[in-house]
Scaffold this motif. Structure first.
Motif, PDB file in Angstrom:
ATOM      1  N   THR A  16       3.188 -53.486   1.955  1.00 26.71           N
ATOM      2  CA  THR A  16       3.311 -54.932   2.103  1.00 26.71           C
ATOM      3  C   THR A  16       4.765 -55.373   2.115  1.00 26.71           C
ATOM      4  O   THR A  16       5.147 -56.289   2.847  1.00 26.71           O
ATOM      5  CB  THR A  16       2.564 -55.642   0.960  1.00 26.71           C
ATOM      6  N   PHE A  17       5.596 -54.692   1.304  1.00 24.42           N
ATOM      7  CA  PHE A  17       7.011 -55.058   1.224  1.00 24.42           C
ATOM      8  C   PHE A  17       7.716 -54.782   2.555  1.00 24.42           C
ATOM      9  O   PHE A  17       8.494 -55.612   3.029  1.00 24.42           O
ATOM     10  CB  PHE A  17       7.684 -54.274   0.101  1.00 24.42           C
ATOM     11  N   VAL A  18       7.474 -53.636   3.143  1.00 25.49           N
ATOM     12  CA  VAL A  18       8.104 -53.309   4.431  1.00 25.49           C
ATOM     13  C   VAL A  18       7.672 -54.304   5.498  1.00 25.49           C
ATOM     14  O   VAL A  18       8.497 -54.816   6.274  1.00 25.49           O
ATOM     15  CB  VAL A  18       7.754 -51.870   4.851  1.00 25.49           C
ATOM     16  N   LEU A  19       6.371 -54.601   5.543  1.00 28.94           N
ATOM     17  CA  LEU A  19       5.883 -55.567   6.521  1.00 28.94           C
ATOM     18  C   LEU A  19       6.468 -56.949   6.263  1.00 28.94           C
ATOM     19  O   LEU A  19       6.876 -57.655   7.197  1.00 28.94           O
ATOM     20  CB  LEU A  19       4.353 -55.624   6.471  1.00 28.94           C
ATOM     21  N   GLY A  20       6.552 -57.342   4.990  1.00 28.40           N
ATOM     22  CA  GLY A  20       7.124 -58.646   4.657  1.00 28.40           C
ATOM     23  C   GLY A  20       8.584 -58.749   5.039  1.00 28.40           C
ATOM     24  O   GLY A  20       9.036 -59.788   5.525  1.00 28.40           O
ATOM     25  N   CYS A  21       9.341 -57.655   4.819  1.00 26.38           N
ATOM     26  CA  CYS A  21      10.754 -57.648   5.221  1.00 26.38           C
ATOM     27  C   CYS A  21      10.898 -57.872   6.718  1.00 26.38           C
ATOM     28  O   CYS A  21      11.751 -58.639   7.170  1.00 26.38           O
ATOM     29  CB  CYS A  21      11.409 -56.328   4.823  1.00 26.38           C
ATOM     30  N   LEU A  22      10.063 -57.190   7.493  1.00 29.06           N
ATOM     31  CA  LEU A  22      10.143 -57.321   8.945  1.00 29.06           C
ATOM     32  C   LEU A  22       9.797 -58.742   9.396  1.00 29.06           C
ATOM     33  O   LEU A  22      10.462 -59.303  10.280  1.00 29.06           O
ATOM     34  CB  LEU A  22       9.203 -56.315   9.613  1.00 29.06           C
ATOM     35  N   PRO A  67      14.555 -60.463  -1.657  1.00 31.15           N
ATOM     36  CA  PRO A  67      13.838 -61.144  -2.743  1.00 31.15           C
ATOM     37  C   PRO A  67      12.568 -61.856  -2.276  1.00 31.15           C
ATOM     38  O   PRO A  67      11.536 -61.801  -2.966  1.00 31.15           O
ATOM     39  CB  PRO A  67      14.870 -62.142  -3.281  1.00 31.15           C
ATOM     40  N   LEU A  68      12.644 -62.535  -1.122  1.00 30.11           N
ATOM     41  CA  LEU A  68      11.455 -63.228  -0.629  1.00 30.11           C
ATOM     42  C   LEU A  68      10.338 -62.251  -0.315  1.00 30.11           C
ATOM     43  O   LEU A  68       9.175 -62.469  -0.687  1.00 30.11           O
ATOM     44  CB  LEU A  68      11.815 -64.035   0.622  1.00 30.11           C
ATOM     45  N   ALA A  69      10.666 -61.169   0.392  1.00 29.57           N
ATOM     46  CA  ALA A  69       9.649 -60.188   0.759  1.00 29.57           C
ATOM     47  C   ALA A  69       9.061 -59.526  -0.484  1.00 29.57           C
ATOM     48  O   ALA A  69       7.848 -59.268  -0.549  1.00 29.57           O
ATOM     49  CB  ALA A  69      10.250 -59.140   1.690  1.00 29.57           C
ATOM     50  N   PHE A  70       9.889 -59.254  -1.486  1.00 30.19           N
ATOM     51  CA  PHE A  70       9.381 -58.617  -2.705  1.00 30.19           C
ATOM     52  C   PHE A  70       8.458 -59.555  -3.470  1.00 30.19           C
ATOM     53  O   PHE A  70       7.399 -59.138  -3.960  1.00 30.19           O
ATOM     54  CB  PHE A  70      10.554 -58.200  -3.590  1.00 30.19           C
ATOM     55  N   PHE A  71       8.824 -60.823  -3.558  1.00 28.59           N
ATOM     56  CA  PHE A  71       7.966 -61.784  -4.255  1.00 28.59           C
ATOM     57  C   PHE A  71       6.591 -61.861  -3.597  1.00 28.59           C
ATOM     58  O   PHE A  71       5.551 -61.769  -4.276  1.00 28.59           O
ATOM     59  CB  PHE A  71       8.623 -63.163  -4.261  1.00 28.59           C
ATOM     60  N   PHE A  72       6.568 -62.017  -2.279  1.00 26.17           N
ATOM     61  CA  PHE A  72       5.285 -62.181  -1.600  1.00 26.17           C
ATOM     62  C   PHE A  72       4.503 -60.872  -1.530  1.00 26.17           C
ATOM     63  O   PHE A  72       3.271 -60.891  -1.491  1.00 26.17           O
ATOM     64  CB  PHE A  72       5.498 -62.755  -0.199  1.00 26.17           C
ATOM     65  N   SER A  73       5.179 -59.727  -1.540  1.00 34.01           N
ATOM     66  CA  SER A  73       4.436 -58.461  -1.560  1.00 34.01           C
ATOM     67  C   SER A  73       3.734 -58.274  -2.901  1.00 34.01           C
ATOM     68  O   SER A  73       2.561 -57.865  -2.944  1.00 34.01           O
ATOM     69  CB  SER A  73       5.377 -57.287  -1.267  1.00 34.01           C
ATOM     70  N   VAL A  74       4.434 -58.570  -4.010  1.00 35.25           N
ATOM     71  CA  VAL A  74       3.791 -58.496  -5.327  1.00 35.25           C
ATOM     72  C   VAL A  74       2.648 -59.506  -5.403  1.00 35.25           C
ATOM     73  O   VAL A  74       1.551 -59.191  -5.896  1.00 35.25           O
ATOM     74  CB  VAL A  74       4.813 -58.753  -6.449  1.00 35.25           C
ATOM     75  N   TYR A  75       2.886 -60.695  -4.898  1.00 36.94           N
ATOM     76  CA  TYR A  75       1.853 -61.733  -4.919  1.00 36.94           C
ATOM     77  C   TYR A  75       0.606 -61.280  -4.156  1.00 36.94           C
ATOM     78  O   TYR A  75      -0.526 -61.398  -4.651  1.00 36.94           O
ATOM     79  CB  TYR A  75       2.407 -63.025  -4.312  1.00 36.94           C
ATOM     80  N   LEU A  76       0.784 -60.740  -2.956  1.00 31.55           N
ATOM     81  CA  LEU A  76      -0.355 -60.352  -2.127  1.00 31.55           C
ATOM     82  C   LEU A  76      -1.108 -59.160  -2.713  1.00 31.55           C
ATOM     83  O   LEU A  76      -2.338 -59.105  -2.668  1.00 31.55           O
ATOM     84  CB  LEU A  76       0.117 -60.036  -0.711  1.00 31.55           C
ATOM     85  N   VAL A  77      -0.381 -58.190  -3.279  1.00 25.33           N
ATOM     86  CA  VAL A  77      -1.040 -57.021  -3.869  1.00 25.33           C
ATOM     87  C   VAL A  77      -1.933 -57.433  -5.026  1.00 25.33           C
ATOM     88  O   VAL A  77      -3.103 -57.025  -5.114  1.00 25.33           O
ATOM     89  CB  VAL A  77       0.015 -55.990  -4.318  1.00 25.33           C
ATOM     90  N   PHE A  78      -1.416 -58.252  -5.922  1.00 28.17           N
ATOM     91  CA  PHE A  78      -2.224 -58.668  -7.078  1.00 28.17           C
ATOM     92  C   PHE A  78      -3.285 -59.680  -6.682  1.00 28.17           C
ATOM     93  O   PHE A  78      -4.369 -59.711  -7.280  1.00 28.17           O
ATOM     94  CB  PHE A  78      -1.308 -59.232  -8.166  1.00 28.17           C
ATOM     95  N   SER A  79      -3.007 -60.491  -5.666  1.00 25.63           N
ATOM     96  CA  SER A  79      -4.027 -61.420  -5.189  1.00 25.63           C
ATOM     97  C   SER A  79      -5.218 -60.667  -4.613  1.00 25.63           C
ATOM     98  O   SER A  79      -6.378 -61.058  -4.836  1.00 25.63           O
ATOM     99  CB  SER A  79      -3.426 -62.339  -4.127  1.00 25.63           C
ATOM    100  N   ASN A  80      -4.964 -59.574  -3.907  1.00 19.79           N
ATOM    101  CA  ASN A  80      -6.056 -58.763  -3.368  1.00 19.79           C
ATOM    102  C   ASN A  80      -6.859 -58.094  -4.479  1.00 19.79           C
ATOM    103  O   ASN A  80      -8.079 -57.915  -4.359  1.00 19.79           O
ATOM    104  CB  ASN A  80      -5.505 -57.705  -2.413  1.00 19.79           C
ATOM    105  N   LEU A  81      -6.187 -57.706  -5.562  1.00 21.90           N
ATOM    106  CA  LEU A  81      -6.909 -57.134  -6.697  1.00 21.90           C
ATOM    107  C   LEU A  81      -7.865 -58.146  -7.311  1.00 21.90           C
ATOM    108  O   LEU A  81      -8.994 -57.806  -7.703  1.00 21.90           O
ATOM    109  CB  LEU A  81      -5.916 -56.642  -7.756  1.00 21.90           C
ATOM    110  N   TYR A  82      -7.441 -59.387  -7.415  1.00 25.71           N
ATOM    111  CA  TYR A  82      -8.312 -60.431  -7.937  1.00 25.71           C
ATOM    112  C   TYR A  82      -9.451 -60.722  -6.965  1.00 25.71           C
ATOM    113  O   TYR A  82     -10.614 -60.855  -7.373  1.00 25.71           O
ATOM    114  CB  TYR A  82      -7.511 -61.708  -8.187  1.00 25.71           C
TER     115      TYR A  82
END
Length: 374
Positions: A16-22, A67-82
């Motif tokens: 997710t982080f790599v995709l978010g960076c791109l 920083p933006l890509a890392f924030f949203f990658s962490v957000y999306l990973v944990f959001s999918n877990l929920y």
């Protein structure tokens, strides 16, 4: 089991982080490219160097992208877990959010180090190359405007005419006429000859030699004729981004920035720039701490949009506050310490409070606010 869960989180986070960076880099690059193309359309830049200048601007863009890509990658990973009910199973197995946060320690450290290298070294070096290339192109474009026997509009809206090239030198001209465009009336300079010289700041100027300057309307009381030995007219000067005596603070290396801290007239700008570079890597762990509680949502996506909206608004507010504080430090209106670190403290307190509430299975915000409910 814990290692498998951690491995799954790290795998999803990396992808997710790599995709978010791109994605984020592409969005910011489009804005940068549009600015370059507007300069191409106005004739200030040749089309062939557009991609080169965009490449030189990429390290500076990455300072914001990571920083933006890392924030949203962490957000999306944990959001999918929920959303997939996996978080319920993980919590039932006795693992807390703090245990899951430990899985992010390695990527937090790696991205923080990469961000520090970008903000403290790579981005300033790329800025220096970008400004040098932009100035070289500006000098070449300004010099190309000077064609013997023709009029040309130069920087500042002034009109320049040169009669012919002086023999023996390609940078010396005869019969110079310049309309300086004075606001109080006609302002014209003439000289028998002039030559192109490079200024100390890297720009080029046409130096008129042994000439006269005519101020005002002939025949009126205010008309003056002034003689001069040398008169310098700037043709190309350093581009945007300079302040406080023409210094490009974003392009200064770390040793020069630290040295400027001891100069009374430059200390404010230097301190603001130094804190600006340090704040980005220090924000990485706080962004992870903030993204995890905001990612909470029901299995059908309830609350997911609210968390994303709160995250975006928080980051926008933090960025605006950073810019405001940086300008205040440079102008001497705000003390140098804590300075920009006020944002770090406020955002850290907010992230820690939200994480603590979600750790106890409470709403991210108090119930009386009515924004997020468990």
């Amino acid at each position: 089991m814990v290692s498998r869960i951690h491995g799954r989180i790290l795998h999803d986070l990396l992808r997710t982080f790599v995709l978010g960076c791109l994605v984020v880099l592409g969005i910011l690059a489009i804005g940068q490219l549009s600015q370059l193309l507007s300069q191409v359309a106005s004739g200030r830049l040749p089309l062939g160097v557009t991609l080169q200048l965009l490449g030189l601007a990429t390290p500076t863009l990455l300072v914001t992208v990571l920083p933006l890509a890392f924030f949203f990658s962490v957000y999306l990973v944990f959001s999918n877990l929920y959303r997939s009910n996996e978080m319920i199973a993980i919590r039932s197995a006795g693992l807390s959010l703090l245990d899951l946060l430990r899985a992010l320690l390695l990527p937090i450290l790696a991205i923080a180090i990469l961000e520090a290298l970008l903000s403290l070294s790579w981005s300033p070096a790329a800025q220096r190359q970008l400004q040098a290339e932009s100035l070289r192109l500006a000098n070449a474009a300004a010099q190309a405007l000077i064609q013997p026997g023709s009029f040309a509009r130069i920087a500042g809206g002034r009109i320049l005419y040169v009669g012919e090239s002086a023999p023996g030198s390609e940078h010396r001209y005869r019969e110079i006429f310049v309309d300086l465009g004075g606001k109080g009336g006609p302002d014209i300079a003439t000289a028998a000859y002039g030559e192109i010289q490079k200024d100390s700041d890297g720009g080029i100027a046409l130096v008129l030699i042994q000439g006269h300057r005519y101020l005002g309307q002939p025949g009126t009381a205010g008309f003056k004729i002034l003689s001069f030995a040398h008169y310098r007219i700037a043709l190309a000067a350093p581009g945007q981004g300079a302040s406080s005596g023409g210094i490009h603070w974003a392009a200064l290396g770390l040793p020069q920035l630290l040295q400027a801290l001891h100069e009374p007239r430059q200390a404010g700008h230097a301190l603001g720039e130094l804190e600006w570079r340090l704040i980005w890597p220090l924000l990485i762990p706080i962004l992870a701490l903030l993204a995890i509680p905001l990612a909470f949502g029901g299995p059908r996506g309830a609350g997911r949009a609210t968390g994303a909206l709160l995250g975006i608004l928080t980051l926008l507010a933090a960025n605006n506050l950073l810019v405001f504080l940086k300008e205040g430090i440079a102008q001497g209106r705000i003390g140098g310490f804590p300075g920009l670190f006020w944002v770090l403290l406020l955002l850290g307190a907010l992230a820690g409070y939200a994480f603590w509430r979600r750790q106890g299975d409470r709403p991210v915000l108090p119930a009386w606010l009515g924004l997020l409910r468990p």
